[in-house]
Design a protein around this motif. Structure first.
Motif, mmCIF file in Angstrom:
data_model
loop_
_atom_site.group_PDB
_atom_site.id
_atom_site.type_symbol
_atom_site.label_atom_id
_atom_site.label_comp_id
_atom_site.label_asym_id
_atom_site.label_seq_id
_atom_site.Cartn_x
_atom_site.Cartn_y
_atom_site.Cartn_z
ATOM 1 N N ASN A 259 35.781 28.314 37.070
ATOM 2 C CA ASN A 259 36.489 29.091 35.636
ATOM 3 C C ASN A 259 37.377 30.240 37.195
ATOM 4 N N ASP A 260 37.563 31.445 37.249
ATOM 5 C CA ASP A 260 38.289 32.564 37.999
ATOM 6 C C ASP A 260 37.248 32.801 38.955
ATOM 7 N N THR A 261 36.109 31.974 39.467
ATOM 8 C CA THR A 261 35.283 32.536 40.614
ATOM 9 C C THR A 261 34.814 31.887 41.589
ATOM 10 N N ILE A 262 34.649 32.287 42.412
ATOM 11 C CA ILE A 262 33.967 31.213 43.519
ATOM 12 C C ILE A 262 32.773 31.628 44.035
ATOM 13 N N LYS A 263 31.853 30.675 43.793
ATOM 14 C CA LYS A 263 30.738 31.414 43.841
ATOM 15 C C LYS A 263 30.345 30.385 45.531
ATOM 16 N N ILE B 124 17.584 27.408 45.370
ATOM 17 C CA ILE B 124 19.001 28.903 45.195
ATOM 18 C C ILE B 124 18.348 29.620 45.619
ATOM 19 N N ILE B 125 18.380 30.458 46.571
ATOM 20 C CA ILE B 125 17.809 31.466 47.290
ATOM 21 C C ILE B 125 18.635 32.944 47.342
ATOM 22 N N ALA B 126 20.026 32.252 46.803
ATOM 23 C CA ALA B 126 20.338 33.596 46.416
ATOM 24 C C ALA B 126 22.494 32.939 46.141
ATOM 25 N N GLU B 127 22.552 34.080 45.399
ATOM 26 C CA GLU B 127 24.264 33.516 44.789
ATOM 27 C C GLU B 127 24.774 34.161 45.058
ATOM 28 N N LEU B 128 26.178 34.638 45.588
ATOM 29 C CA LEU B 128 27.034 35.413 45.337
ATOM 30 C C LEU B 128 28.599 34.791 44.927
ATOM 31 N N SER B 129 29.126 35.992 43.783
ATOM 32 C CA SER B 129 30.178 35.122 42.981
ATOM 33 C C SER B 129 31.622 36.744 43.214
ATOM 34 N N PHE B 130 32.880 36.014 44.531
ATOM 35 C CA PHE B 130 33.698 36.530 44.393
ATOM 36 C C PHE B 130 34.638 35.858 43.534
ATOM 37 N N LYS B 131 35.881 37.618 43.352
ATOM 38 C CA LYS B 131 37.378 36.837 42.413
ATOM 39 C C LYS B 131 38.148 37.891 43.148
ATOM 40 N N ASN B 132 39.494 37.095 43.067
ATOM 41 C CA ASN B 132 40.784 37.636 43.666
ATOM 42 C C ASN B 132 40.194 37.503 45.134
ATOM 43 N N ASN B 133 39.805 36.504 46.243
ATOM 44 C CA ASN B 133 39.831 36.954 46.977
ATOM 45 C C ASN B 133 39.528 38.113 48.023
ATOM 46 N N GLN B 134 38.642 39.150 46.914
ATOM 47 C CA GLN B 134 37.441 40.544 47.679
ATOM 48 C C GLN B 134 36.667 39.766 48.367
ATOM 49 N N THR B 135 36.122 40.441 49.587
ATOM 50 C CA THR B 135 35.255 40.690 50.562
ATOM 51 C C THR B 135 34.315 40.846 49.854
#
Length: 270
Positions: A75-79, A90-101
């Motif tokens: 959707n609108d999220t990069i994982k 999978i031992i870690a999952e981090l989700s980003f939106k709008n090219n945030q750091t």
């Protein structure tokens, strides 16, 4: 994606004789808009991978148990998901939106791979051995790495390879590749955007700073590339540069990109 803010019309039509292709101003703008959209998509993947990697690397427990990683869009999220060394969890999952750091969500609970992650993992595993085939001319110069970005493309997948470096004051243009594979990772087609690595220094030997970066494209690669845009957006914030240009020998003009404005212009002079 933002619309192009400014566009300098150059010709009523541009003839690319080497490709037997004629583009009107409207067609050229559409082409550049498409490249910019793809470049921004590549950047969103690499931006997430960079910052997720830094966060996981700073966690000693995770760093010691992490193998490879997978970055994908939902959707609108990069994982970005990190696998254990065995590659089965999978031992870690981090989700980003709008090219945030900073991630909007972190999950460090161990789990199995979902369908998307399994497909991407298998494609990556299948692609890597094929890259040693001399016909693809894939090289990794000393001091640089190649980062893989896998993006769904119709019923297949685009597999980009873009260079990375930890050297300060360098923007690693060039040495970038695009492969199209099927769902099993079998390569269907391939393209090399630049003939070589183009390490662009952003500082002068006398202590001054570079204010403009330019490199040339051959007739066979007449446009600015999505990989050019992605690489510049990754490294330019670490420098004083805001824009770079590509000399297109096919167009007989410069194509200039400004990352702060997310703007492409076609101009006679940089």
């Amino acid at each position: 994606m933002k619309q192009i803010i400014g566009f300098l019309f150059f010709f009523v039509s541009i003839i690319l004789s080497a490709q037997n292709l004629t583009l009107s101003d409207k067609e050229l703008k559409q082409k550049l808009d498409s490249i910019k959209t793809e470049g921004n998509l590549l950047y969103s993947y690499e931006n997430a991978s960079w910052h997720a990697g830094d966060l996981v690397g700073s966690n000693k427990r995770l760093a010691e148990n992490t193998g490879s990683y997978i970055t994908y869009q939902k959707n609108d999220t990069i994982k970005t998901s990190f696998l254990n060394k065995a590659g089965n969890m999978i031992i870690a999952e981090l989700s980003f939106k709008n090219n945030q750091t900073k991630p909007v969500k972190e999950n460090f609970k161990e789990r199995g791979l979902n369908e998307t992650e399994s497909i991407l993992k298998n494609i990556r595993s299948a692609i890597i051995p094929q890259l040693s085939d001399p016909k693809y001319s894939v090289t990794v110069p000393q001091g640089y790495s190649l980062n893989m970005i896998i993006i769904p493309f119709n019923e297949n997948y685009k597999v980009y390879l873009i260079p990375g470096t930890v050297q300060s004051g360098i923007i690693p243009f060039g040495n970038d590749y695009l492969f199209v594979s099927d769902k099993k990772g079998n390569i269907i087609s391939h393209k090399k955007f630049h003939s070589r690595l183009i390490p662009t220094s952003t500082a002068l030997e006398n202590g001054g700073t570079v204010t403009m970066s330019t490199h040339s494209h051959l007739v066979t690669n007449p446009f600015i590339s999505a990989t050019d845009i992605c690489t510049f957006k990754l490294y330019a914030p670490l420098t004083t540069l805001e824009e770079f240009s590509v000399l297109s020998t096919a167009l007989g003009s410069y194509i200039k990109y400004n990352y702060k404005k997310d703007n492409i212009e076609v101009v006679k002079n940089p």
